[in-house]
Design an enzyme around this catalytic site. Structure first.
Site, PDB file in Angstrom:
ATOM      1  CD  GLU A   1      -3.207  -8.234   3.166  1.00 18.77           C
ATOM      2  OE1 GLU A   1      -2.930  -7.069   2.799  1.00 18.77           O
ATOM      3  OE2 GLU A   1      -3.703  -8.497   4.269  1.00 18.77           O
TER       4      GLU A   1
ATOM      5  CD  GLU B   1       1.190  -6.309   5.520  1.00 18.98           C
ATOM      6  OE1 GLU B   1       1.870  -7.324   5.787  1.00 18.98           O
ATOM      7  OE2 GLU B   1       0.426  -6.245   4.545  1.00 18.98           O
TER       8      GLU B   1
ATOM      9  N   GLY C   1      -0.261  -5.798   0.798  1.00 17.43           N
ATOM     10  CA  GLY C   1      -1.527  -5.829   0.074  1.00 17.43           C
ATOM     11  C   GLY C   1      -1.423  -6.515  -1.281  1.00 17.43           C
TER      12      GLY C   1
ATOM     13  CB  ALA D   1      -0.911  -0.005   1.209  1.00 15.15           C
TER      14      ALA D   1
END
Ligand code: NAI
Length: 710
Positions: free
Chosen positions: A131, A153, A128, A83
């Site tokens: 993900e 993260e 992300g 992100a």
């Protein structure tokens, strides 16, 4: 969902009318495609736009009802790097939580599509990015060194927040998933395949074709919770799961000393999801993400990553123009030189090395081979690449082959006469525009360069050991240095994959100076009466990677003593005599007869000679050890800024954390000072009154002006 986005420097991206995600209807084989290609970004960092466009593309694919769907990147060698960190800046906890829930919904929609979905991973799929891939039925990766997959993260003090804590354990089993999430590990293709994160690796040229084939042929699939019966039991069978979670919690607590909340929050989100179902797990994930993102630790760690990313450009500010570098020379192929040569070759540079004789050269080259093979084993790069890296280095006992060097780094003994001699020899053969960098730990560059014909092209490049692991290079800019030469050293550091900071040419520069000052204070505390073990233990409990006295043993007492003397002399302080006294008795370090500790195999005990040499304690046991030493460090860092040794607080924080292990949860000495200025100033004033003026808070600390505009 947040990961190491490479686009943090973009504060307000200029709106680009082109979409970030495109839906391409089914081809003749019935396979549709979603292509992610953020028009204003090199790495497809996820911002709100990309999220909305992805949602729209998923909806379009649902309506189109293809036979299968491939999700791919429109960029060469880039999938989705995570992100956009700027999303977090100045945002409230509620908004951050909301963003996490939105992305979770988008990926839930992707996972719920009634046809087969396949991610074609052609580059980093981090945070992300992974993900998104985890919400697909299958993941096919290119067999390329550019491919890395991971949920990174926790490195930012956050947790995966777009379903990563839920989908990864279901896919690869609880034990492996916890390992990946808690270590923030990035896996190269083969490792990702072995771990079960990706289903197949193929030649990059046929990635799309392979992904399309899967989308056409394969059936939808349900994750089972791991490949082996043991993994599935640890994931799905409550008592086995409780055991695995308990172990992970206690290991994490031992490692983080309770200072880093993210890993524990990740374990909780995983646990809730496996016990109560994915909806409850996603809810826990989003809530924890919001809390962590606005918490002090999350903000400090995120700030550090942002500083690191920005530094790639910021480091060059105010300097000249970097010259192109293709050929590097290394003189002195010892411990540091071989690491430096290996790092340069790993970055694609050709390296010519020189040491005193054939035996020393052979030893250095064999170290380079070992370092490279180890890295290949760890999956840092593929074996083929390892052979190419080793092939880029050659060496000899003279300066043959140095004429073509664009940059020469010397890493010979820490003796001014030797270094000057090496420079004189180099000046005979190098082209005039070649830059010479000294990897000294503490000798002023202007001293090393004093007899040189062209001192303006001589700069410092202070590497940290071990070179292949340590991410910092301190570039030392002496007064009168050619601005292009300094810029070239900075660019070389970046090319080597390191973060450069640019510092002034004082004794100990920045890092050796702050570290030696703190170690000097530890010696003072020893003399006052604190014990060796108490000092080291206090520091590691506080969050330093190693205690100061153990560090001295590891670096070697002569080297540490020399740096300490250089720095003390410059500040008009007397260097504590304990190091010289120990050296005189043959205690020269961990592998040289012991030092502050005696070593017996793997056991370590305090050296009783230290107290005998110091004599009776001069003060009763003092107050908080870690606070006094850490504040000594902060104060000296601030003094470096006041004196212009540092250009900016940002470089001070980067140097401290990346080079010296200053506890990252505090964000660095300057960020820490901003957070607790009043308390720090009062504590230093109190210490100065009882222990000496050296501890008096420096001007910028007293000024109350924040170092960073928060
Ligand atoms: P080392 O003793 O392992 O290596 C020095 C190498 O230089 C040896 O292989 C030696 O044969 C070679 N050498 C000596 N004179 C030479 C000459 N005239 N021509 C060619 N080669 C010559 O030492 P180490 O630890 O690698 O340190 C090298 C430099 O790096 C020193 O200036 C040291 O202060 C600095 N440094 C060391 C760090 C460490 O952790 N060891 C960290 C950062 C900097």
């Amino acid at each position: 969902m947040i990961a190491s986005s490479l686009s943090a420097e973009r504060v307000a991206p200029v709106a680009d009318p082109r979409p970030s995600v495109t839906f391409i209807p089914a081809d003749a084989a019935g396979v549709a495609r979603i292509v992610i290609d953020r028009p204003d970004d090199r790495v497809n960092a996820i911002d709100l736009r990309l999220m909305q466009d992805l949602a729209a593309a998923i909806a379009a694919s649902r309506d189109a009802r293809p036979r299968g769907l491939v999700i791919a990147s429109g960029k060469a060698d880039q999938f989705v790097a995570g992100a956009d960190l700027s999303l977090l800046r100045g945002t409230s906890q509620a908004d951050i939580e909301k963003a996490s829930r939105s992305m979770q919904r988008v990926l839930d929609d992707l996972a719920a599509l009634p046809f087969v979905t396949v991610a074609a991973i052609n580059g980093p799929a981090l945070g992300g990015g992974l993900e998104i891939a985890l919400a697909c039925d299958y993941r096919i990766a290119a067999d390329s060194p550019n491919v890395r997959v991971g949920l990174t993260e926790t490195r930012l003090g956050l947790i995966p927040a777009a379903g990563g804590t839920q989908r990864l354990p279901r896919l690869i089993g609880l034990p492996r998933a916890l390992d990946m999430i808690l270590t923030a590990r990035q896996l190269a293709p083969k490792r990702a395949l072995r771990a079960g994160v990706v289903d197949e690796i193929v030649h990059p040229a046929v990635l799309l074709r392979a992904a399309t084939d899967h989308a056409m042929r394969d059936a939808k699939r349900r994750s089972k919770g791991g490949a082996t019966a043991i993994e599935r039991a640890a994931t799905n069978f409550a008592p086995a799961r409780a055991f695995a979670l308990r172990q992970a919690r206690s290991r994490t607590l031992a490692e983080t000393k309770g200072r880093y909340p993210a890993p524990l929050a990740a374990i909780d989100a995983v646990a809730i999801g496996l016990a109560k179902g994915i909806a409850a797990g996603l809810d826990a994930e989003a809530r924890a993400f919001g809390e962590l993102a606005v918490g002090e630790t999350g903000r400090s760690l995120t700030a550090l990553v942002m500083l690191t990313l920005r530094q790639r450009k910021a480091a060059l500010e105010g300097l000249g123009k970097p010259r192109a570098i293709a050929n590097v020379g290394v003189v002195g192929l010892g411990f540091m030189g071989s690491g430096i040569a290996q790092a340069a070759a790993s970055s694609g540079l050709r390296v010519r090395a020189r040491d005193r004789d054939a035996a020393a050269v052979a030893k250095g080259l064999s170290t380079i081979r070992e370092l490279t093979t180890d890295a290949a084993k760890k999956g840092v790069f593929e074996r083929r690449e390892a052979a190419r890296i080793v092939g880029r280095v050659s060496g000899g006992s003279d300066l043959a082959g140095f004429r073509g060097a664009d940059l020469v780094i010397e890493a010979v003994f820490e003796e001014i006469a030797t270094k000057r001699r090496v420079i004189a020899e180099l000046e005979q053969v190098l082209r005039p525009e070649a830059v010479i960098a000294s990897n000294t730990s503490a000798l002023p560059i202007s001293e090393i360069a004093r007899e040189a014909r062209s001192p303006e092209r001589i700069v410092g490049m202070h590497f940290f050991s071990p070179v292949h692991k340590m991410p910092l290079i301190e570039v030392v800019r002496p007064a009168g240095a050619d601005a292009d030469a300094v810029a070239t050293a900075v660019a070389a550091a970046t090319l080597l994959g390191k973060t450069p900071i640019v510092v002034g040419d004082g004794p100990g520069f920045y890092t050796t100076r702050v570290l030696s000052t703190m170690i000097g204070e530890a010696f003072a505390m020893l003399a006052e009466g604190d014990s060796i073990e108490a000092i080291d233990r206090a520091m590691t409990s506080f969050g330093w990677p190693v205690g100061p006295l153990q560090l001295v043993d590891e670096v070697g007492l002569e080297v540490a003593g020399h740096a300490g003397e250089t720095v003390s002399k410059a500040r008009g302080l007397t260097a504590p005599s304990i190091v010289n006294a120990l050296v005189a008795e043959g205690f020269k370090g961990k592998h040289k007869g012991g030092g502050f500790y005696r070593y017996d195999g793997r056991r370590r005990m305090p050296n009783p000679r230290v107290r005998e040499l110091l004599g009776a304690p001069t003060h009763p046991a003092a107050g908080d050890i870690a606070e006094r030493l850490t504040l000594t460090f902060v104060n000296e860092a601030a003094r470096c800024l006041d004196e212009g040794v540092l250009r900016s607080p940002a470089e001070g924080d980067l140097g401290a954390v990346l080079g010296l292990g200053f506890p990252p949860f505090l964000g660095g000495p300057f960020r820490y000072a901003d957070a607790e200025r009043q308390r720090i100033v009062t504590a230093l004033e109190r210490l100065a009154a009882s222990r000496g003026d050296r501890l008096a808070p420096t001007e910028s600390l007293r000024s109350r002006r924040p170092f960073f505009s928060l």
